[in-house]
Design a protein around this motif. Structure first.
Motif, PDB file in Angstrom:
ATOM      1  N   ILE A 108       0.836  -1.207   0.000  1.00 36.78           N
ATOM      2  CA  ILE A 108       0.000   0.000   0.000  1.00 36.78           C
ATOM      3  C   ILE A 108       0.871   1.258   0.000  1.00 36.78           C
ATOM      4  O   ILE A 108       0.582   2.233  -0.705  1.00 36.78           O
ATOM      5  N   GLY A 109       1.952   1.252   0.786  1.00 39.34           N
ATOM      6  CA  GLY A 109       2.825   2.422   0.826  1.00 39.34           C
ATOM      7  C   GLY A 109       3.467   2.718  -0.527  1.00 39.34           C
ATOM      8  O   GLY A 109       3.515   3.874  -0.961  1.00 39.34           O
ATOM      9  N   SER A 110       3.942   1.692  -1.199  1.00 38.46           N
ATOM     10  CA  SER A 110       4.578   1.907  -2.503  1.00 38.46           C
ATOM     11  C   SER A 110       3.560   2.319  -3.560  1.00 38.46           C
ATOM     12  O   SER A 110       3.866   3.140  -4.438  1.00 38.46           O
ATOM     13  N   VAL A 111       2.336   1.796  -3.481  1.00 37.18           N
ATOM     14  CA  VAL A 111       1.296   2.204  -4.435  1.00 37.18           C
ATOM     15  C   VAL A 111       0.919   3.665  -4.221  1.00 37.18           C
ATOM     16  O   VAL A 111       0.730   4.419  -5.179  1.00 37.18           O
ATOM     17  N   LEU A 112       0.813   4.084  -2.958  1.00 42.82           N
ATOM     18  CA  LEU A 112       0.506   5.493  -2.689  1.00 42.82           C
ATOM     19  C   LEU A 112       1.619   6.402  -3.201  1.00 42.82           C
ATOM     20  O   LEU A 112       1.354   7.423  -3.853  1.00 42.82           O
ATOM     21  N   LEU A 113       2.864   6.027  -2.921  1.00 39.15           N
ATOM     22  CA  LEU A 113       3.988   6.840  -3.388  1.00 39.15           C
ATOM     23  C   LEU A 113       4.067   6.855  -4.905  1.00 39.15           C
ATOM     24  O   LEU A 113       4.178   7.924  -5.529  1.00 39.15           O
ATOM     25  N   GLY A 114       4.001   5.673  -5.516  1.00 37.88           N
ATOM     26  CA  GLY A 114       4.064   5.610  -6.971  1.00 37.88           C
ATOM     27  C   GLY A 114       2.871   6.280  -7.633  1.00 37.88           C
ATOM     28  O   GLY A 114       3.008   6.904  -8.695  1.00 37.88           O
ATOM     29  N   GLY A 115       1.684   6.180  -7.001  1.00 42.95           N
ATOM     30  CA  GLY A 115       0.495   6.818  -7.567  1.00 42.95           C
ATOM     31  C   GLY A 115       0.590   8.323  -7.541  1.00 42.95           C
ATOM     32  O   GLY A 115       0.278   8.994  -8.540  1.00 42.95           O
ATOM     33  N   VAL A 116       1.030   8.889  -6.417  1.00 42.86           N
ATOM     34  CA  VAL A 116       1.140  10.350  -6.325  1.00 42.86           C
ATOM     35  C   VAL A 116       2.176  10.873  -7.311  1.00 42.86           C
ATOM     36  O   VAL A 116       1.924  11.816  -8.073  1.00 42.86           O
ATOM     37  N   LEU A 117       3.372  10.266  -7.311  1.00 43.71           N
ATOM     38  CA  LEU A 117       4.416  10.721  -8.237  1.00 43.71           C
ATOM     39  C   LEU A 117       4.007  10.507  -9.686  1.00 43.71           C
ATOM     40  O   LEU A 117       4.240  11.369 -10.546  1.00 43.71           O
ATOM     41  N   GLY A 118       3.382   9.365  -9.966  1.00 46.08           N
ATOM     42  CA  GLY A 118       2.987   9.075 -11.339  1.00 46.08           C
ATOM     43  C   GLY A 118       1.897   9.991 -11.851  1.00 46.08           C
ATOM     44  O   GLY A 118       1.961  10.474 -12.994  1.00 46.08           O
ATOM     45  N   VAL A 119       0.892  10.257 -11.020  1.00 41.06           N
ATOM     46  CA  VAL A 119      -0.201  11.141 -11.459  1.00 41.06           C
ATOM     47  C   VAL A 119       0.311  12.561 -11.665  1.00 41.06           C
ATOM     48  O   VAL A 119      -0.035  13.217 -12.663  1.00 41.06           O
ATOM     49  N   LEU A 120       1.138  13.052 -10.752  1.00 35.71           N
ATOM     50  CA  LEU A 120       1.691  14.406 -10.923  1.00 35.71           C
ATOM     51  C   LEU A 120       2.557  14.491 -12.178  1.00 35.71           C
ATOM     52  O   LEU A 120       2.467  15.453 -12.947  1.00 35.71           O
ATOM     53  N   GLY A 121       3.397  13.481 -12.375  1.00 32.45           N
ATOM     54  CA  GLY A 121       4.230  13.485 -13.575  1.00 32.45           C
ATOM     55  C   GLY A 121       3.418  13.362 -14.852  1.00 32.45           C
ATOM     56  O   GLY A 121       3.713  14.025 -15.851  1.00 32.45           O
ATOM     57  N   GLY A 122       2.392  12.525 -14.840  1.00 34.52           N
ATOM     58  CA  GLY A 122       1.542  12.383 -16.017  1.00 34.52           C
ATOM     59  C   GLY A 122       0.760  13.640 -16.328  1.00 34.52           C
ATOM     60  O   GLY A 122       0.590  14.013 -17.503  1.00 34.52           O
ATOM     61  N   LEU A 123       0.259  14.316 -15.289  1.00 37.82           N
ATOM     62  CA  LEU A 123      -0.444  15.584 -15.514  1.00 37.82           C
ATOM     63  C   LEU A 123       0.488  16.633 -16.093  1.00 37.82           C
ATOM     64  O   LEU A 123       0.113  17.367 -17.016  1.00 37.82           O
ATOM     65  N   ALA A 124       1.716  16.705 -15.563  1.00 34.31           N
ATOM     66  CA  ALA A 124       2.676  17.668 -16.083  1.00 34.31           C
ATOM     67  C   ALA A 124       3.010  17.384 -17.547  1.00 34.31           C
ATOM     68  O   ALA A 124       3.087  18.298 -18.373  1.00 34.31           O
ATOM     69  N   ALA A 125       3.170  16.111 -17.877  1.00 36.71           N
ATOM     70  CA  ALA A 125       3.472  15.757 -19.269  1.00 36.71           C
ATOM     71  C   ALA A 125       2.278  16.026 -20.173  1.00 36.71           C
ATOM     72  O   ALA A 125       2.439  16.449 -21.324  1.00 36.71           O
ATOM     73  N   GLY A 126       1.070  15.785 -19.679  1.00 41.16           N
ATOM     74  CA  GLY A 126      -0.122  16.004 -20.496  1.00 41.16           C
ATOM     75  C   GLY A 126      -0.350  17.456 -20.839  1.00 41.16           C
ATOM     76  O   GLY A 126      -0.887  17.777 -21.900  1.00 41.16           O
ATOM     77  N   PHE A 127       0.067  18.366 -19.956  1.00 37.76           N
ATOM     78  CA  PHE A 127      -0.129  19.796 -20.193  1.00 37.76           C
ATOM     79  C   PHE A 127       1.125  20.468 -20.747  1.00 37.76           C
ATOM     80  O   PHE A 127       1.117  21.671 -20.989  1.00 37.76           O
ATOM     81  N   ALA A 128       2.208  19.713 -20.921  1.00 37.89           N
ATOM     82  CA  ALA A 128       3.469  20.296 -21.365  1.00 37.89           C
ATOM     83  C   ALA A 128       3.431  20.617 -22.854  1.00 37.89           C
ATOM     84  O   ALA A 128       2.554  20.176 -23.598  1.00 37.89           O
ATOM     85  N   THR A 129       4.417  21.384 -23.278  1.00 40.77           N
ATOM     86  CA  THR A 129       4.554  21.684 -24.699  1.00 40.77           C
ATOM     87  C   THR A 129       4.996  20.443 -25.458  1.00 40.77           C
ATOM     88  O   THR A 129       5.368  19.431 -24.864  1.00 40.77           O
ATOM     89  N   ARG A 130       4.980  20.542 -26.768  1.00 38.68           N
ATOM     90  CA  ARG A 130       5.244  19.376 -27.603  1.00 38.68           C
ATOM     91  C   ARG A 130       6.627  18.783 -27.334  1.00 38.68           C
ATOM     92  O   ARG A 130       6.756  17.576 -27.084  1.00 38.68           O
ATOM     93  N   TRP A 131       7.661  19.609 -27.363  1.00 30.14           N
ATOM     94  CA  TRP A 131       9.024  19.067 -27.191  1.00 30.14           C
ATOM     95  C   TRP A 131       9.240  18.546 -25.782  1.00 30.14           C
ATOM     96  O   TRP A 131       9.903  17.518 -25.592  1.00 30.14           O
ATOM     97  N   LEU A 132       8.677  19.232 -24.778  1.00 29.17           N
ATOM     98  CA  LEU A 132       8.831  18.754 -23.405  1.00 29.17           C
ATOM     99  C   LEU A 132       8.060  17.454 -23.195  1.00 29.17           C
ATOM    100  O   LEU A 132       8.542  16.548 -22.500  1.00 29.17           O
TER     101      LEU A 132
END
Length: 304
Positions: A108-132
């Protein structure tokens, strides 16, 4: 009954039978699908729930102390030790209960950590510019190609073996998978017309994320995180088997399997019991994820 011209006329009873609406064939298929979803969820909850119950009980009661070696070596199951003892004289039931707690804590601890980091990173990539976005996508592909267990071994080796080192190592390993899935889902949602309408009406990007993006991607993310929980439990058992898991007196199913491999023929309970609980937890979590997938996507139909 016939008309004067000799043509047969249907009686009222016959007419009611002929004109009565028939139940659509799809309704029966839907009922069967719902029944299968219920069975899958119930079976998964029962299997995983048994392990959760063992872990909860271990918080308030244990048959013996984790480091108690007062029992004889490799005792068979009996009144004093229901599952026997290991080669050091420790009670196997106590170790199994502590192992359930550790498996769930790390999972559960690793899923929470991986979920938070993964969702934040995915959101940042989804809203990023094309090259980024392309750069982030390439980095995620590299991280995913890197074996999670090897990454966990490197992190644990640097920070020394401990419970939280295992949580951090496994969480970092699965964050790349969650981030890539989140990125794909976010881009799919942002391409919808209602997002354009929301932006045209003056809705800010934070409100778009909280009101439109996250509510539409969380069902798929929840299913993926449930699957990641099973993988995290297996990763923790693998690290413990290699000696990189939580150190003694904390008992882990992986280390129990490693210690019992030399006595599996003379005292099989020491190897069979942790293996059975490990399979129960992983299969239960996977069944829950399968049931959640059907609930999140009602149009999905499975053929068995």
């Amino acid at each position: 009954m016939k008309t004067p011209s000799g043509q047969p006329v249907a009686t009222p009873a016959e007419a009611s039978v002929e004109t009565s609406p028939k139940a659509p064939a799809g309704a029966s298929a839907r009922r069967v699908a719902r029944s299968r979803r219920s069975v899958t969820l119930v079976a998964g909850c029962v299997l995983a729930g048994l392990v959760v119950a063992i872990a909860v009980v271990s918080l308030v009661w244990l048959p013996y102390a984790p480091d108690d070696t007062s029992g004889d070596r490799l005792m068979p199951p009996g009144a004093a030790h229901p599952l026997g003892t290991d080669k050091l004289g420790r009670d196997l039931l106590t170790q199994l209960m502590i192992g359930a707690r550790i498996a769930l804590t790390v999972g559960i601890g690793s899923v929470l950590l991986g979920g938070v980091l993964g969702v934040l990173g995915g959101l940042a990539a989804g809203f990023a510019t094309r090259w980024l976005d392309d750069t982030v996508a390439a980095l995620l592909d590299i991280l995913i190609a890197f074996p999670t267990l090897l990454l966990a071994m490197l992190v644990v080796a640097v920070q020394s073996a401990s419970l939280w080192s295992a949580v951090v190592a496994i969480g970092l390993g699965m964050s790349a998978v969650v981030a890539r899935l989140t990125r794909v889902l976010v881009k799919r949602v942002l391409a919808q017309d209602y997002i354009t309408a929301a932006r045209t009406s003056g809705t800010s990007w934070p409100r778009v994320v909280t009101e439109h993006v996250l509510p539409n991607i969380w069902p798929t993310l929840l299913v993926n995180l449930a699957l990641q929980l099973g993988l995290a439990v297996l990763a923790e058992a693998s690290l413990s088997y290699l000696g990189l898991g939580p150190p003694p007196p904390n008992a882990s199913w992986g280390r129990m399997l490693q210690e019992a491999q030399t006595t599996v023929l003379t005292a099989p309970v020491g190897a069979v019991a942790p293996g059975v609980l490990l399979v129960m937890l992983v299969v239960g979590v996977n069944l829950i994820a399968d049931g959640l997938r059907d609930v999140a996507d009602p149009t999905r139909r499975r053929t068995r």
